[in-house]
Design a protein around this motif. Structure first.
Motif, short mmCIF file in Angstrom:
data_model
loop_
_atom_site.label_atom_id
_atom_site.label_comp_id
_atom_site.label_asym_id
_atom_site.label_seq_id
_atom_site.Cartn_x
_atom_site.Cartn_y
_atom_site.Cartn_z
N UNK A 153 0.83 -1.20 0.00
CA UNK A 153 0.00 0.00 0.00
C UNK A 153 0.86 1.25 0.00
N UNK A 154 1.95 1.23 0.80
CA UNK A 154 2.85 2.38 0.82
C UNK A 154 3.49 2.59 -0.55
N UNK A 155 3.88 1.47 -1.18
CA UNK A 155 4.46 1.57 -2.52
C UNK A 155 3.44 2.10 -3.52
N UNK A 159 1.48 6.53 -6.74
CA UNK A 159 0.42 7.48 -7.09
C UNK A 159 0.89 8.92 -6.86
N UNK A 160 1.64 9.11 -5.74
CA UNK A 160 2.15 10.45 -5.45
C UNK A 160 3.13 10.92 -6.52
N UNK A 161 4.01 9.99 -6.94
CA UNK A 161 4.97 10.35 -7.98
C UNK A 161 4.26 10.65 -9.30
N UNK A 162 3.24 9.83 -9.61
CA UNK A 162 2.48 10.08 -10.84
C UNK A 162 1.76 11.41 -10.77
N UNK A 163 1.22 11.71 -9.57
CA UNK A 163 0.53 13.00 -9.42
C UNK A 163 1.52 14.15 -9.56
N UNK A 164 2.71 13.99 -8.95
CA UNK A 164 3.72 15.04 -9.07
C UNK A 164 4.16 15.21 -10.52
#
Length: 709
Positions: free
Chosen positions: A319-321, A326-331
């Motif tokens: 889940x953390x990965x 998702x965070x990297x994709x959003x960034x």
């Protein structure tokens, strides 16, 4: 592995035989006892049997189960049982001859021997039975023994009848031995296969990569678990099966707010109907740690019981990965969007500025040729609209970091004074403007017009945040940024000298869920048409273009502080300033500090810093918890507290409560707000030590040292 399973199966088989023999002994003891009682009621024809049978019954059938207990006496009990049966058959055949039931006893002994001991012992027992029958037949035929039934005497004395009965005993015995041995072999083979299959199933469950639990809905308890459950949850198998209720393995509420008990019951009902629900679930380990897991349920046979198998896979790392991805994709998407918008706005703004320049020049030339006042008013309105369009394009260029800046040495204090002089006349009277400007403030290299525009944007935002009035504070300070700063809320800054310009309000605050979006272009919480949504984006773009940064610190219902960090201008006549190190380093066991800070990241850094300096630190994540700690152990030398924290007690309220119990208790207040703004309505005393985040380790340790000295 197969050999071990076979040996284990043989051991279990032998154990089953021993358990079966126990009940067999009880059966023969009862059967023989009843036979003797029956004989006792007919003492005339069976009198001698009564006197011989009672001692045999007591010695060989009653005594062994009482005195020879345990599996290591199994062979002895079988041997005594066979001897007792032989003695009973000899007694019956001696007194009753061919009319005795002893023939059946002689046939029974080989069957017992083959079942409990083996084929070899059974054949020895059969040979002994034949020997007994032939011997007794000879004695009766020779007249050495007389039957107690006179009318049956001539039949018993005929040796041919004894031979027929002996042959019948032999063939029947051999058939019974073969049949019983075949059944025994089949039983043993099937048991071994069953045990092997059982061991394989246990191995599949035991060494499965996921945790497996079997729950009995009728008994409301777990009936089986594997070792993986212990590694994940921390409970031993015995605790799970005997002490732990299923409700203790989950928090009251799941992360999505659902009630754990009701939701789990719904999933289990689905499994009972034959479905296979798979869902994410948060479990609580023995240590209280919450674990993110994926759970699948299924109903197990036999279906006359309500057994539910739960397979649990811990997915915290997954889940953390997933969240990190998702965070990297959003960034990445945000970066691409900002790059695209930046290129678009930069290109449009430059072309639009050229159009506005032509429009503005023509309007000004036209105004000089017009004498009609009404027409001049129309032209003036058009010129004003053109200038507003020019301001908009300048903001767009600043956001795109393509504005043509003209950096020059400026004094931020002077910019603030000039801005305050004219902005105070435009702000509502319900808003009080205060300034706290540092003397000998370092100069910065920045565009004067863009700096004033950035300050104006922040002031107007503060005005919008205080519709019912409040206090607006503008503060400046010199700061040396290095690795010793204790703060986790701001962007990374390259080490060096900076001038901080902070604008604080006592307004409504910014909700945490939108705090990360306020610098995005065209994002606004105002009604459509009230603004362009480029104000904060322009400030952010301008600061990054000026090799600085902007930070925001906000608490709902308390207020907001925006901090602009300008790179200080280099002064060739002034030596390069290094962060001042603490000259009064505390020694070990220097004192006990009570620390109250709601941000876990900041709290961890503060604890490590103070502990490394030799202080004994007790940490709390709220003012209420800090008060409880102090009341249970008031032997503290100093309180360090955040100004704004969750709960009923804020930092100043906590200080007031502790000082009511101990007058003059030293306190250091820390806040993300400008120091002057943090005083408003909070009850801090003017002589209290106030440090504004980010806090340099040197400043913090020196402040502690001065207070404790």
């Amino acid at each position: 592995m197969a050999g071990d399973q076979f040996l284990q199966a043989r051991k279990l088989h032998a154990q089953n035989i021993r358990e079966s023999s126990h009940w067999l002994f009880q059966y023969f003891m009862i059967a023989v006892g009843l036979s003797i009682l029956a004989a006792a009621t007919r003492a005339v024809p069976y009198g001698p049997l009564y006197y011989f049978g009672i001692p045999i019954f007591l010695v060989f059938f009653v005594a062994p189960p009482l005195f020879l207990r345990g599996p290591h006496h199994h062979v002895r009990r079988v041997f005594l049982l066979i001897i007792g049966l032989f003695l009973l058959s000899i007694t019956g055949l001696s007194f009753l001859g061919l009319a005795s039931a002893g023939w059946l006893i002689l046939l029974t002994t080989p069957i017992i021997a083959v079942a409990l001991v083996g084929r070899r012992a059974a054949y020895l027992t059969l040979a002994a039975s034949l020997l007994i029958s032939i011997t007794l037949g000879y004695l009766h035929s020779a007249g050495h023994l007389q039957t107690t039934i006179a009318s049956y005497g001539h039949y018993v004395e005929n040796s041919r009848n004894w031979m027929i009965m002996s042959l019948a005993l032999m063939f029947s015995g051999i058939a019974c031995i073969i049949l019983t041995e075949h059944l025994r072999t089949q039983w043993e083979t099937s048991n071994i296969a069953l045990y092997q299959q059982h061991d394989q199933m246990l191995a599949l469950v035991e060494y499965a990569p996921e945790a497996i639990l079997i729950y009995d809905m009728d008994q409301k308890s777990f009936v089986t678990s594997n070792s993986r459950v212990e590694r994940i949850l921390g409970y031993s198998r015995e605790e799970l099966l005997e002490k732990i209720a299923p409700k203790n393995l989950s928090p009251p509420l799941q992360p999505d707010g659902q009630d754990s008990s009701k939701t789990a019951s719904r999933y289990m009902q689905q499994a009972l109907k034959g479905e296979f629900p798979v869902f994410e679930w948060q479990l609580k380990g023995k240590s209280g740690t919450l674990l993110d897991c994926e759970v699948s349920l299924a109903r197990l046979p036999p279906f006359d019981r309500r057994l539910i198998r739960a397979s649990v896979v811990e997915i915290s790392a997954r889940k953390a990965e997933r969240e990190e991805r998702a965070k990297i994709q959003q960034q990445l998407a945000t970066s691409q969007k900002l790059e695209a918008v930046g290129k678009l706005t930069g290109g449009v703004a430059h072309d639009f500025n050229n159009l506005l320049a032509v429009t503005l020049g023509n309007l000004e030339l036209l105004r000089d040729e017009i004498n009609d006042p009404d027409q001049k008013k129309l032209i003036d309105k058009s010129i004003a609209a053109t200038l507003r369009g020019s301001d908009l394009t300048r903001n767009m260029l600043a956001f795109a970091r393509k504005a043509s800046l003209a950096p020059s040495p400026i004094d931020i204090n002077q910019v603030v004074r000039e801005t305050k002089n004219w902005i105070s006349r435009t702000l509502p009277t319900t808003i009080t403007v205060n300034t706290s400007l540092l003397d000998e403030l370092w100069q910065v290299e920045a565009d004067p017009s863009a700096t004033e525009s950035a300050l104006l944007n922040l002031i107007l935002n503060a005005q919008d945040a205080m519709p019912k009035g409040g206090k607006l504070t503008i503060e400046t300070a010199n700061m040396v940024i290095d690795d010793s700063y204790i703060d986790l809320r701001h962007e990374e800054l390259p080490p060096g000298r900076y001038v901080m310009l902070a604008v604080s309000d006592t307004g409504e605050g910014i909700p945490p869920e939108i705090l990360s979006e306020i610098f995005e272009p065209f994002y606004s919480t105002k009604a459509p048409g009230d603004n362009s949504g480029l104000g904060l984006s322009m400030v952010h773009g301008f600061m990054r273009q000026s090799i600085g940064t902007v930070q925001v610190y906000s608490e709902q219902g308390i207020g907001t502080t925006f901090k602009l960090f300008f790179k200080a201008a280099a002064n060739p006549d002034e030596p390069d300033l290094k962060p001042e190190r603490e000259t009064n380093a505390p020694q070990h066991d220097a004192g006990r500090i009570l620390l109250a800070e709601d941000d876990v990241g900041v709290l961890e850094v503060l604890v490590k810093t103070l502990t490394a300096a030799g202080y004994a630190v007790t940490a709390a994540t709220s003012g209420d918890r800090a008060k409880e700690i102090y009341e249970s152990d008031p032997e503290f030398d100093l309180l360090i507290t955040d100004v704004v924290m969750p709960g009923t007690l804020l930092g100043p309220g906590l200080a007031t409560e502790l000082r009511a119990q101990r007058a003059g208790f030293p306190v250091i207040f820390m806040s993300g707000y400008a120091s002057e703004a943090s005083l408003h309505g909070n009850g801090l005393q003017p002589d209290d030590v106030r440090l504004m985040k980010p806090v340099q380790r040197t400043d913090l340790l020196n402040a502690i040292w001065k207070l404790l000295r």
